[in-house]
Each structure stands twice: as C-alpha cells, then as structure tokens.
Scaffold this motif. Structure first.
Motif, mmCIF file in Angstrom:
data_model
loop_
_atom_site.group_PDB
_atom_site.id
_atom_site.type_symbol
_atom_site.label_atom_id
_atom_site.label_comp_id
_atom_site.label_asym_id
_atom_site.label_seq_id
_atom_site.Cartn_x
_atom_site.Cartn_y
_atom_site.Cartn_z
ATOM 1 N N TYR A 31 49.717 49.240 39.795
ATOM 2 C CA TYR A 31 49.087 47.947 40.069
ATOM 3 C C TYR A 31 48.438 47.409 38.803
ATOM 4 N N TYR A 35 42.629 38.481 35.485
ATOM 5 C CA TYR A 35 41.491 37.701 35.952
ATOM 6 C C TYR A 35 41.050 36.768 34.844
ATOM 7 N N GLN A 37 37.421 34.688 33.691
ATOM 8 C CA GLN A 37 35.989 34.605 33.931
ATOM 9 C C GLN A 37 35.447 33.330 33.328
ATOM 10 N N GLY A 40 29.322 30.906 35.667
ATOM 11 C CA GLY A 40 28.902 30.508 36.997
ATOM 12 C C GLY A 40 29.927 30.721 38.092
ATOM 13 N N LEU A 41 31.091 31.248 37.729
ATOM 14 C CA LEU A 41 32.150 31.421 38.735
ATOM 15 C C LEU A 41 32.557 32.877 38.929
ATOM 16 N N GLY A 42 32.050 33.776 38.127
ATOM 17 C CA GLY A 42 32.481 35.165 38.234
ATOM 18 C C GLY A 42 33.909 35.319 37.749
ATOM 19 N N LEU A 43 34.565 36.372 38.187
ATOM 20 C CA LEU A 43 35.961 36.613 37.827
ATOM 21 C C LEU A 43 36.851 36.220 38.989
ATOM 22 N N GLN A 45 41.018 36.114 40.298
ATOM 23 C CA GLN A 45 42.326 36.710 40.038
ATOM 24 C C GLN A 45 43.376 35.624 39.820
ATOM 25 N N TYR A 48 48.900 39.150 40.104
ATOM 26 C CA TYR A 48 48.898 40.594 40.184
ATOM 27 C C TYR A 48 50.333 41.098 40.323
ATOM 28 N N LEU A 88 37.569 33.461 29.393
ATOM 29 C CA LEU A 88 37.653 34.880 29.039
ATOM 30 C C LEU A 88 38.588 35.536 30.043
ATOM 31 N N PHE A 90 40.702 38.871 31.560
ATOM 32 C CA PHE A 90 40.714 40.328 31.691
ATOM 33 C C PHE A 90 41.996 40.782 32.368
ATOM 34 N N GLY A 97 47.207 49.164 44.541
ATOM 35 C CA GLY A 97 46.266 48.141 44.937
ATOM 36 C C GLY A 97 45.642 48.463 46.287
ATOM 37 N N ILE A 103 39.561 51.209 39.062
ATOM 38 C CA ILE A 103 40.182 50.054 38.415
ATOM 39 C C ILE A 103 39.727 50.031 36.968
ATOM 40 N N PHE A 105 39.574 48.132 33.363
ATOM 41 C CA PHE A 105 39.633 46.804 32.767
ATOM 42 C C PHE A 105 39.887 46.899 31.268
ATOM 43 N N TRP A 110 39.283 36.362 24.597
ATOM 44 C CA TRP A 110 38.655 35.053 24.567
ATOM 45 C C TRP A 110 39.707 34.035 24.124
#
Lengths: 114, 116
Positions: A31, A35, A37, A40-43, A45, A48, A88, A90, A97, A103, A105, A110
């Motif tokens: 798997y 992602y 990033q 203000g939004l997090g990561l 997906q 996959y 950014l 990842f 999965g 997991i 990373f 960038w």
C-alpha cells in the motif's frame, strides 16, 4: 533501514510545466499513498495504490496522476501544475491498507508553483 | 465519509505541566484505528501513539497517553511533564479497517506551544 524516499524535497516551478515527484520505499509494502498538506487543512489524501497496477483516487485527486508499475515506486505526476497545487506533499506506505499496520511517511516535498 | 475534528487550533502549556489535546471523529464503522502524529518544524510526520478501536485499554507511550471514549467518539492525547521538544503540530488521524482502500483521515491539527 526502513525508508520512504521522496524527490525532489524542494521545487519551484512555473505554471503548466509538467513535473513528477518520485516516491520509493524499501520495505516491499503493498500500500502506498500521496497526501498534500495545506495550512489549516491538515493532510488530505490525493491518490493511493493497493498494489502494482492498482490505483484509485483519494479525496483531492484533481490535477494529479499516479502510476504503480513497480511495487517500490509510486510517482506523483502534475501534468500542468497550477498555483493552487503549491503545497507540502507526503508519500506514505504500509504493508496493506486499512489494517492498522505501521504507516511510514517520507520527509515531504515542498512544491511551489508560480 | 469519516471526519476528524480537532477543536483547538493552538494550545499553550508551561514546561513540566500536563496538557490535553482534543480530538473527536465521526464514523459508522465499529473497527478502526486512531493515531496521534507529531509534526515538528522539520515537517517530518512522527507517530506518537496509536489505538485499536477494539481495545478498551487506553494506549500509553511514556509521557503520552490517550483517553479513548468509543461511544463518545473521542480520542484525546495527554502529554505529561511537557518538554520543550514537545512543541509541534499534533494531528489526530483515523484509519478504517474495512476493505483496506481508505487512507488516513486527518484533523486540521493543534499547534502546541511549550512555555519555558
């Protein structure tokens, strides 16, 4: 050493110029995923892959392509980058999965699109 | 679709004190996994702690522990004896176990500041 390696780590590019961010893992994981990033939004997906030649869209796939021709590699392709793809990125991998396996990373890439 | 909510954009704590970061999630699944990740200024994603939903016992890793309330869909992280190195963004994340297709669903993060 277990590793997920992304390249390039830093890139400034211009709108419309195709680019590829490579991702490689040395753990024989089935798997892999990408992602992005944003502040203000997090990561979130992007895409996959459950295994070789098996890929599917994540939550924010627009403007991206992926391929999985070999188990260890999962490149992210931006055919015509736009400024809203500045982010950014990842890459991550795990044995399978949805199984709770560890997991791993990558260190992140960038990307700035001007 | 699953959602993860971190209601505290920023938290501040004195060094050596205890701080709790909140996380709630929404899911219709009964079996899943929850994680806390730490992201220091280097932007590396570091796994802090994980919890399997089928386990009633709260996970603990040294100074880090969780309060997992399955019925309330709550998964808070407690950091004891805070250290300057704990300063980072902390992300709560959910991983479903059905089918294996879903990736991690992240909250928006909590910026933790450690006051010396």
């Amino acid at each position: 050493e277990a590793q997920v390696t992304q390249n390039p780590r830093y890139l400034i590019t211009v709108t419309g110029k195709k680019l590829t961010v490579t991702c490689s893992q040395n753990m024989n994981h089935e798997y892999m995923s990408w992602y992005r990033q944003d502040p203000g939004l997090g990561l979130r997906q992007i895409y996959y892959s459950m295994n070789v030649e098996v890929t599917d869209k994540g939550d924010v796939p627009e403007g991206y392509k992926v391929s999985r021709k070999e188990k260890r590699n999962f490149p992210l392709i931006l055919e015509s980058p736009s400024p809203n793809q500045t982010s950014l990125y990842f890459c991550a991998s795990s044995w399978t999965g949805g199984s709770g396996n560890t997991i791993y990373f990558g260190e992140g890439s960038w990307l700035t699109v001007v | 679709a699953q959602t993860v909510t971190q209601s505290q954009p920023e938290m501040s704590v004195q060094e050596a004190e205890t701080v709790t970061l909140s996380c709630t999630y929404d899911t219709s699944e009964s079996d899943y996994y929850l994680f806390w990740y730490k992201q220091p200024p280097s932007r590396q994603m570091i796994l802090v702690i994980r919890q399997e939903a089928y386990k009633q016992q709260n996970a603990t890793e040294n100074r880090f522990s969780v309060n997992f309330q399955k019925a309330a869909k709550s998964f808070s992280l407690k950091i004891s004896d805070s250290q300057l190195g704990d300063a980072a963004m902390y992300f709560c994340a959910y991983l479903g176990s059905g089918g294996g297709a879903d990736g991690l669903t992240f909250g928006k993060g909590t910026h933790l500041i450690i006051q010396p």
